[in-house]
Design a protein around this motif. Structure first.
Motif: not given
Length: 525
Positions: A80, A112-113, A138
């Motif tokens: 990411t 985000a991940a 994302t």
């Protein structure tokens, strides 16, 4: 529905020491947000903070310990981060340049991940630098905490906050959220000496007061308009109205004012009050074209939602104007001239003065052309942007035995086969007529219409000339009226044409009944 949002270190430090920044982040832990907002921290952020030893940082550790921790797979975080960095470096090759920028990138990538949709920070530079790229890569939004309430409302009422396609073209209206911080520069009123921070403060004040700030975007992501609507009883006040410098700016100015009037009408509002102190030349010109009234730095548009007698329309207009402290209009009597009625209906839209001399005509139009010009029936394909946003249109038909005169009201009847045909679907103001050879008409008016030269020649129907209808103020009915229902109306009034192979004159009383049914009826028309 509860929103989980990652809190950046600056937000967490506020919560650890509320007085340091005037309790600015305290709104995130307000009682009324219980069950609606859950702050979380990433495992990477916790690891970073736990290495700190100062007294203030120990307070920070205590705050972090009070919030849930989210984890992400290390490989996913790396992937990411790389994707975000690739997107950012396409515009900013040297990023990240400092240890702080490296840390911020890591925190954002980890959030985000971990599957979070919102990352809260007061760092406007970080929002401007990473926000657009992170959203594209994302789907996570970087936003300041004072925008969090807006995002919560978005989740609670998702349908009304989704991007809304305007007029079937390539223009989207959405509630301005965190990306606004990166887009404000396009709307600063430099001609009036305004600074970006002054505009930013105005926007934040409006949001903090609970008012909606909206952005218009083109499909390519370009922000072209910024405005705010403040409902105030029967008045819609517009204290903020800005346009970006764009090739469509003149068209957008008129479209935006028209759109605000239509939305005000739908909301039952009697007056639109534009009080933006730094109106651009384009918007001032558009307001003048739209016959708005200028007084004491405001531009007013009465919304007179009456289709009736001159007496009823004038009374409603007087009431609308009184909300602005303006004088009453002159008394109207039956038989107002066509030109005077057309001017008043423009200024007092959507008013229709039925006992005036302004004539009404039914004009048949094939559904393919109806969609391209007016967006009816909807959902066919995407329309040309200039046509979908334009306030003026042109339609061609045969000049032979034409009964049309201008100004007039046009009632549109969709013809042909398939979805939407056989219905009266809308009305326009006929501003003017031009009769000439197809080639000359096309050369003069092609900018406004959907017909190619071949189609204009075909519209002439074998004659040396065709007739061009110059149109504005088009309203598409919310409830198109079927020919079958029209026949029942015609029978009841014992008046009206029975066939529509070409334009036909229509009794104003019959026009009024069709218009009222098409714009107000909730029954199946």
């Amino acid at each position: 529905m509860e929103l989980r949002a990652a809190a950046a270190p600056d937000v967490l430090r506020d919560l650890a020491d509320p007085q340091a920044h005037g309790h600015r982040s305290g709104l995130l832990v307000a009682d009324h947000l219980a069950g609606r907002l859950q702050l979380v921290v990433t495992s990477s952020m916790r690891q970073e903070v736990t290495r700190l030893t100062s007294q203030s940082e120990r307070l920070l550790i205590e705050v972090i310990d009070s919030y849930p921790e989210v984890h992400a797979d290390r490989a996913e975080v790396t992937s990411t981060r790389d994707r975000i960095l690739k997107e950012v470096r396409s515009q900013h090759p040297g990023y990240p340049d400092t240890p702080q920028e490296h840390d911020a990138l890591d925190h954002v990538a980890h959030a985000a991940a971990a599957g979070l949709n919102v990352f809260l920070t007061w760092d406007t530079d970080l929002i401007a630098m990473l926000g657009p790229a992170v959203a594209r890569v994302t789907g996570m939004v970087l936003m300041s905490p004072d925008h969090a309430v807006v995002h919560l409302d978005e989740l609670a009422n998702a349908e009304s906050f989704l991007k809304e396609e305007v007029e079937g073209g390539e223009l989207d209206r959405e509630h301005a959220d965190s990306p606004l911080d990166a887009e404000l520069a396009a709307f600063v009123a430099r001609h009036a000496g305004e600074r970006r921070d002054e505009l930013e403060e105005r926007v934040h004040r409006l949001r903090n007061a609970g008012h909606t700030v909206e952005l218009l975007h083109l499909d390519d992501g370009t922000a072209v308009a910024l405005y705010a609507v403040v409902p105030d009883g029967e008045v819609w006040r517009v204290p903020l109205l800005r346009l970006a410098d764009h090739r469509l700016a003149d068209t957008l100015a008129r479209h935006l004012l028209w759109s605000l009037r239509r939305r005000a009408r739908a909301a039952g509002v009697a007056l639109l009050d534009v009080s933006e102190p730094y109106l651009s030349r384009r918007v001032v010109q558009a307001a003048d074209f739209e016959s708005m009234t200028h007084a004491d730095g405001h531009w007013y548009a009465p919304v007179v939602d009456v289709c009736g007698s001159s007496r009823d329309v004038a009374a409603a207009a007087a009431r609308s104007l009184s909300l602005a402290g303006l004088g009453a209009p002159p008394l109207l009597a039956p038989g107002v001239s066509a030109h005077a009625a057309a001017r008043l209906e423009q200024a007092w839209w959507p008013a229709k003065i039925i006992d005036s001399e302004l004539p009404c005509f039914v004009v048949p139009i094939r559904t393919a052309f109806a969609f391209e010009l007016f967006g009816y029936p909807d959902g066919m394909t995407q329309r040309d942007t200039q046509l979908s946003l334009g306030r003026e249109h042109v339609y061609y038909h045969s000049a032979r035995n034409s009964v049309l005169t201008a100004p007039a009201r046009i009632l549109w009847l969709a013809t042909g086969k398939g979805h939407g045909s056989g219905h009266f679907f809308g009305t326009s103001k006929l501003d003017g007529l031009m009769v000439d050879t197809p080639r000359r008409l096309y050369e003069a008016l092609s900018y406004y219409g959907v017909f190619g030269l071949k189609a204009v020649i075909g519209a002439a129907n074998g004659q040396p000339t065709a007739e061009a209808l110059r149109l504005s103020n088009t309203e598409v009915f919310t409830h198109p009226v079927s020919v079958r229902r029209y026949e029942a109306m015609r029978s009841r009034l014992a008046d009206g044409p029975s066939t529509f192979f070409s334009a036909r004159r229509l009794n104003p009383r019959l026009f009024a009944e069709i218009y009222d049914t098409g714009t107000r009826s909730s029954a199946n028309a």
